[in-house]
Every structure is written in structure tokens, then in C-alpha cells.
Design a protein around this motif. Structure first.
Motif, PDB file in Angstrom:
ATOM      1  N   GLU A 264      12.111  -0.228 -32.955  1.00  0.00           N
ATOM      2  CA  GLU A 264      12.685  -1.031 -31.857  1.00  0.00           C
ATOM      3  C   GLU A 264      13.461  -0.137 -30.896  1.00  0.00           C
ATOM      4  OE1 GLU A 264      16.008  -4.399 -31.866  1.00  0.00           O
ATOM      5  OE2 GLU A 264      14.621  -4.577 -33.542  1.00  0.00           O
TER       6      GLU A 264
ATOM      7  N   GLN B 167      11.151   1.976 -28.685  1.00  0.00           N
ATOM      8  CA  GLN B 167      10.551   1.161 -27.628  1.00  0.00           C
ATOM      9  C   GLN B 167      11.562   0.907 -26.506  1.00  0.00           C
ATOM     10  OE1 GLN B 167       8.645  -2.272 -29.256  1.00  0.00           O
ATOM     11  NE2 GLN B 167       8.004  -3.027 -27.267  1.00  0.00           N
ATOM     12  N   GLU B 168      12.806   0.599 -26.909  1.00  0.00           N
ATOM     13  CA  GLU B 168      13.872   0.357 -25.919  1.00  0.00           C
ATOM     14  C   GLU B 168      14.138   1.614 -25.091  1.00  0.00           C
ATOM     15  OE1 GLU B 168      16.720  -1.875 -25.376  1.00  0.00           O
ATOM     16  OE2 GLU B 168      15.598  -3.561 -26.173  1.00  0.00           O
TER      17      GLU B 168
END
Length: 597
Positions: free
Chosen positions: A349, A352-353
């Protein structure tokens, strides 16, 4: 060298490492009041928003001890989440001691224990500190007993502190000077330095952070990176204060940075040894572990023509995060992209951020899965990181999946909930033991596949946040794994394929079809969504066609005119179904990650 101390702070997530680091910097006047803010070392937006440390951060503190001598303390603040334990292992390689921080209100948690073992493996001097003693719920006596039982120290060795109010900070600084040994090394020997981190700067190229074990590095030296066997000129060397501070030389025992103007990310490897070209060291620094990715997922650009740009961004991101691994991959549905290895779901996560924020890249992430080993009937061994690599079931003898040993520490009243959760995820209970009357430790053996999706969130909700979780891999075991395909109008969407245990496939397929039915936009023709294993369809949902009112312009008149238009529409629908492509929105790929029970 006798006045240098290298140490890091290790603890479970949210036990107050960054806050204590703030107080250490403030009380030694390393940073001015104007520069002071909460989590001063966490310089990434994401770290501040989520309140977690993602990167280890190094900073040098000057401290005047009671004996009148000046000491240089190199502090490395480390992350606490299990997904970033690789960052912790790298920080430990550059230190001689560690502050083991335990929250007075929560006591010892799973990650505290695993970080402590990492530190003991590296032969570090451990200074136990109980933090947050000013809180209302502080259980100082109980936590002290837990620490004594865990590391076998004396009660007077344990320091009491509060990172928020600054109580006990002076005692910690004195203990660092008195208990942690000075670095060993020979400033006259050939240069031998360990690269423990690197960052990319668009103006200066790649900045390398290193710890000097022997010798010294000066500005203008021609340095050599041992594993890549390349030479560079040291354009700038210095130490890490809040900002980088240039120095003429950085010598044995110290931590510093090096700028050589390298532009290619592949030339810098974390864990490599730096030496001098004209007087090289004979041995590389040992004991630096390779990263083992746990979770694999595909990352693809939304527009296929942005692939080259995404490749550059991945290179730069890997410099900043050495635990990210990736290789090229192609998908029929999504075009060119990368197969990436992550240490866990939070890590995925965060990556991706960061791609979206730091590099302005919008990406599609496919279903995460772990790596399996397939043995063919001929005895060949195939490593399967991706559902498309899955061999033909007819030619497959057996498939093995990775298992982990999970350690969960919780309160006794939640044992039933945890048992139900773990046994439902194909877990095997190994043992359970009471650390104290109010804390119980459970050990399970579980397949990694079951943990990848939402295990951590479920564990937190089942125990109201009173459970801590840590795991380590224990090898591969034979398992009944099948490949489940998702078909849209009989076309396979390879980006939605998943490798799953046969017992869970029907349930998973049904949920996924229902979720896709909600997310896919309606078209002017019917869409059939099917989940299939081989030729057997396990679940099906239909998205009914959207009806365009072709008779709107016929007001009044003969019914045969309307019928003619409807017949014409029916013919068009037939043709449309034959060549109709279904648009799959990005949310559909993410839906797989968020399938609720």
C-alpha cells in the motif's frame, strides 16, 4: 573513536520511538526550537499522516557528559511495523547498541520480541526503557517484570522515561554513553565502509549513507564499490545532522553520507562495501541479509505509453526502499508492467501511495499472491510468482505453498476469537503460554496465502486492537492449490486470476463475482461474469443490458413502426455481443483485496 556511540531505537509499532527521538534531539540542542516539530525525523508526508515510521532515519547528536567530555551519538530511528523489519535489520548492522522501548500502558508486544532477537543476533548492547510512564494506565511494575523475564536484566538496569514530557531523557543519554561500547576499528587501516541506505536526489544523483568500520574517507578520494567493482570520485562527504553537513573526512566508527554523482540506480547496492581504489580492503563486510519478499503483485501503468516513465520511477523508489524487488511482466489485459515483491500488504500500500505522490504515477495493482513451488511429473521444479506461470494441472505432480510461524500476544478473553480466526484460515495451533495473568502468547503455523489479504485487520477487529502479531517463514509444504480464472463474456481477464486453495475457491469465486457485478458499468449488452477452475464454472453473475429507448421519437402512429425499430435494435445487440469489449474500472482490481466475509 572512544567518544563515538552508534545506537538505534527499536520497539513495537506505536510505542513512542519517534517521540523519544524528538526529545533526545531537543534536550541536546541538536535542533533549534524553530525547527522542532512532532516526528521531526519522519520527513515523508505519508509517515506523518499515518503516524508510523516507514524509513530508518540517521542523525548525529553532540552530547556533553557529566565527566566534561563531548560525545558524538549517531542515532538511527527505526520503523516498528512487521512489514518494515528489513529496515530495522539494516539499522542494526550499523550500530553497537539499541534502546529497547516498551510502552508502559501496553507492555511487551510481538514486534518488541522479534526486534529484540534481531538485536541480540547482531551482538548489540540492549538498554531497556519503559516509555509513557506519565500516562494514566501505566503499569510500570508489571512491565518491569515482563522485561526482566524477557532479557534477564536487573531492575535497576531498566530506565523509566516519557517521550512526550521529557522525563528521564537525561538518564537515557547517560546510559548510552556509559553502557554502549565505542565502535571498534582502525582509522589507519584500508577503508572499509558498509552502505546501509541510499536516496535519490534529482540534482545531486544518488546519495549513499554508510557506516565506516575501518579507515577514513576524504573528499576527492577515488572510492570503489566492491560488489559492482566500479570506481567513483568522492565529490562530497559529510555527516548527517538534520540536514547533510559537509566534512573534509569521515573516519572509522562514524556514520556519514557520500555523493559521487552516480545517476544509475543499479550501481548502488545496499549492503555493499566501499573501499579505496589505490588501497583496497581485502574482505567484504559480512552478515548483511538479502531481502525475502513475501507478497507478489503486478503494478501496471494506466496508460501503456507511460511504461518507460514508470520504470524510471521504480528504479528511484528502489534506491529509497531496498526491500522492494521487481521484474518485467506482460499481461494481456493490462499490457507491460512489473511483477513486484513486497514484504507485506502495508508495504504494498505504501509503495503504491509513494508512486502516486512522489512520482505522480497512477498505477493499477493486480491481485497480490505469494510464491508457490510446482513440481512437474518429470520432476522439474517451477517457482510460480504469478497465476499466468501456473503449469498445466495434468503435468503437475504436486504444489507446495509457503508456511509461516505466527506469534500472537493478546489478552486471555480474546483467545476464542483468535482460535476461530486462525483455524478458519487453515492454521494449526502449536502452543499457548501465559506470559503474565493478563497476557497470553499463541503460536500458530499458517499458510502465508491466508495472511496476505486481510488477516491483520480482522485480528485487530476481533480483539479490539489488543493483539500484536509477528511472523517468520518456516518453509514450503504440499497443498491443494488451484488457479481460478475470472471470465467476462467468456474472455479470461488474466489480471484478476488468483491462485487459491481448492477448499476456499468456491466461496472466494462467488464473492468476487458478486463484487464485480456491483463495480462493472452496465453496457448495452448483457455481461456474464464467471469464476472458473479449469473448465468447471464455480460461480456466475449476469449484468443485465442497459436499454436505450429507440422508440422515443415515435409518438403516436402505427405499432409496426415501433416494432421495426426494436427488431433493428435487437440485430445490433447481437452484433454488439459478438464484438463487445467490457470496460473494467480500476476499482475492480482493488475489489479483490477488500472482499469482506
Amino acid at each position: 573513536m572512544k567518544n563515538i556511540r552508534n545506537f538505534c531505537i527499536i520497539a513495537h509499532i506505536d510505542h513512542g520511538k519517534s517521540t523519544l527521538a524528538d526529545r533526545l534531539l531537543q534536550s541536546t540542542n541538536t535542533i533549534s526550537e524553530r525547527e522542532m516539530m512532532d516526528q521531526v525525523l519522519d520527513d515523508m508526508d505519508l509517515e506523518r499522516e499515518k503516524g508510523i515510521t516507514i524509513k530508518s532515519h540517521a542523525i548525529q547528536i553532540n552530547y556533553k557528559h557529566n565527566d566534561g567530555q563531548e560525545y558524538i551519538l549517531n542515532l538511527i530511528d527505526t520503523p516498528g511495523h512487521v512489514d518494515f523489519s528489513y529496515e530495522v535489520s539494516r539499522a542494526l548492522a550499523a550500530c553497537e547498541g539499541a534502546l529497547l522501548l516498551v510502552d508502559a500502558t501496553q507492555g511487551i508486544q510481538a514486534q518488541t520480541i522479534s526486534n529484540l532477537y534481531l538485536a541480540i543476533e547482531n551482538d548489540l548492547e540492549i538498554i531497556p526503557v519503559i516509555n509513557k510512564i506519565d500516562m494514566d494506565g501505566a503499569m510500570i511494575e508489571e512491565v518491569m517484570d515482563q522485561i526482566i523475564e524477557l532479557i534477564g536484566c536487573k531492575p535497576e538496569d531498566i530506565l523509566l522515561a516519557s517521550g512526550r514530557t521529557g522525563i528521564g531523557v537525561d538518564g537515557i543519554l547517560q546510559a548510552i554513553v556509559e553502557r554502549i561500547p565505542a565502535p571498534k576499528g582502525n582509522a589507519e587501516a584500508p577503508l572499509q565502509a558498509l552502505i546501509f541506505d541510499s536516496v535519490f536526489n534529482s540534482f545531486r544523483g544518488i546519495i549513499v549513507y554508510f557506516r565506516v568500520l575501518n579507515g577514513a574517507i576524504r573528499k576527492g578520494d577515488i572510492v570503489k564499490f566492491v560488489s559492482t567493482d566500479m570506481d567513483y570520485e568522492a565529490a562530497e562527504v559529510g555527516i548527517l545532522k538534520l540536514k547533510m553537513t559537509e566534512k573534509k573526512e569521515v573516519s572509522a566508527g562514524d556514520v556519514g553520507y557520500l555523493i559521487t554523482g552516480i545517476k544509475n540506480a543499479k550501481e548502488v547496492k545496499v549492503g555493499d562495501t566501499i573501499t579505496l581504489k589505490n588501497n583496497p580492503t581485502q574482505e567484504m563486510i559480512k552478515g548483511f541479509q538479502e531481502v525475502k519478499p513475501m507478497v507478489f503483485a503486478g503494478i501496471f501503468p494506466v496508460n501503456t505509453d507511460e511504461f518507460e516513465e514508470l520504470r524510471d520511477c521504480m528504479d528511484k523508489l528502489q534506491l529509497n526502499d531496498a526491500s522492494l524487488t521487481y521484474e518485467l511482466e506482460t499481461s494481456q489485459a493490462l499490457g507491460f508492467g512489473f511483477r513486484c515483491g513486497f514484504l507485506g500488504m502495508l508495504h504494498m500500500e505504501i509503495i503504491q501511495e509513494r508512486l502516486e505522490r512522489e512520482f505522480n504515477q497512477t498505477v493499477i495493482t493486480t491481485v497480490p499472491n505469494v510464491s508457490f513451488i510446482a513440481y512437474t511429473t518429470k520432476g522439474e521444479k517451477i517457482i510460480v510468482n504469478n497465476p499466468t506461470e501456473f503449469p498445466d494441472p495434468v503435468k503437475t505432480d504436486r504444489i507446495e505453498e509457503p508456511f509461516i510461524k505466527a506469534q500472537i500476544i493478546t489478552k486471555p478473553e480474546y483467545i476464542g476469537n483468535i482460535m476461530t480466526l486462525c483455524l478458519g484460515k487453515r492454521g494449526i495451533l502449536l502452543n499457548q503460554s501465559y506470559l503474565t495473568t493478563t497476557r497470553v502468547e499463541l503460536h500458530f503455523e499458517m499458510p502465508l496465502t491466508e495472511i496476505v489479504f486481510d488477516f491483520y485487520d480482522k485480528l485487530k477487529s476481533q480483539t479490539r486492537g489488543y493483539a500484536s502479531f509477528d511472523y517468520h517463514p518456516i518453509g514450503y509444504r504440499e497443498s491443494d492449490i488451484v488457479k481460478m480464472d475470472i471470465l467476462l463474456n467468456s474472455d479470461k481477464v488474466d489480471a484478476l486470476s488468483a491462485l487459491i486453495h481448492r477448499g476456499r475457491s468456491q466461496d472466494f469465486g462467488r464473492k468476487l463475482c458478486e463484487k464485480l457485478k456491483e463495480l462493472l458499468p452496465r453496457q448495452q449488452f448483457q455481461i456474464a461474469i464467471q469464476a472458473a477452475v479449469g473448465a468447471k464454472v464455480l460461480a456466475r453473475e449476469n449484468i443485465s443490458a442497459m436499454r436505450k429507448d429507440v422508440t422515443a421519437k415515435c409518438y403516436g402512429g402505427d405499432i409496426s413502426r415501433k416494432r421495426k425499430l426494436l427488431e433493428k435494435q435487437k440485430e445490433g445487440k447481437k452484433r454488439m455481443r459478438q464484438i463487445g469489449n467490457v470496460e473494467v474500472p480500476q476499482e475492480a482490481f482493488l475489489a479483490v483485496l477488500k472482499l469482506d466475509d
